[in-house]
Design an enzyme around this catalytic site. Sequence first.
Site, PDB file in Angstrom:
ATOM      1  N   ASP A  77      59.377  15.596  73.674  1.00  0.00           N
ATOM      2  CA  ASP A  77      60.428  14.589  73.832  1.00  0.00           C
ATOM      3  C   ASP A  77      60.177  13.270  73.094  1.00  0.00           C
ATOM      4  OD1 ASP A  77      61.366  16.564  75.461  1.00  0.00           O
ATOM      5  OD2 ASP A  77      61.329  15.396  77.304  1.00  0.00           O
ATOM      6  N   CYS A  91      57.484  15.211  81.815  1.00  0.00           N
ATOM      7  CA  CYS A  91      57.663  16.386  80.953  1.00  0.00           C
ATOM      8  C   CYS A  91      56.350  16.885  80.348  1.00  0.00           C
ATOM      9  CB  CYS A  91      58.697  16.087  79.876  1.00  0.00           C
ATOM     10  SG  CYS A  91      60.333  15.767  80.592  1.00  0.00           S
ATOM     11  N   LYS A 100      66.130  21.421  75.875  1.00  0.00           N
ATOM     12  CA  LYS A 100      66.027  21.691  77.308  1.00  0.00           C
ATOM     13  C   LYS A 100      66.934  20.741  78.078  1.00  0.00           C
ATOM     14  CE  LYS A 100      61.726  18.983  77.629  1.00  0.00           C
ATOM     15  NZ  LYS A 100      62.120  17.920  78.584  1.00  0.00           N
TER      16      LYS A 100
END
Length: 213
Positions: A14, A161, A112
């Site tokens: 990310d 994450c 995602k």
Amino acid sequence: MRLDPARDALLVVDLQHDFLPGGALAVPGGDEVVAPIARLAPAFPTVVATQDFHPPGHVSFASAHPGHRPYESLARPQGAQELWPDHCVQGTRGAALHEGLPDRALTLVLRKGTRREVDSYSAFRENAGPDGRRPTTGLAAWLEARGVRRVFVCGLARDFCVRWSALDAAEAGFEACVVDDLTRAVFPERRAEVDAAFARAGVRLVAGRELER
């Protein structure tokens, strides 16, 4: 630590504009890891970048739950849901990967959090959905098919994450390592809790400077 091109992969979590300073859900110091990760990536023949890619009104947005605010936790039948500012909305600049991570360095981009009612912190499995299950993203099978046995995880955010991606990598049978200096946390004060979770799962903490080609 010497890298093995035949069995190692780098998982970059990310590195998106909304998680960097000035973004909707900025992680303190997140911009500090972009350049070091970009320098490290060429050492790996397999580099996977994850990308939060939420539809408008996603379940993780506080705005989707009237009366609730960002950074609250909402009790749902399948478990607690952290609520965040609207972030990484599909098609916005905030959802884009940082340009400092060049496309040529990436083997795969995994999106995602694409389903409105299901959040997804981990690169390997979605969070529990309304049916209580955590569906796979298919990443574990993809890595296994390439002969990968060890996964190095870096990026944002360490306590969400990155944490869940590393834990799920270990659960899937990979040797999981977090490149600790190339992560940053939303809540740095919770480091001991995250470290304990890594220790229980056998996730190893390493430093980027330790990794040799």
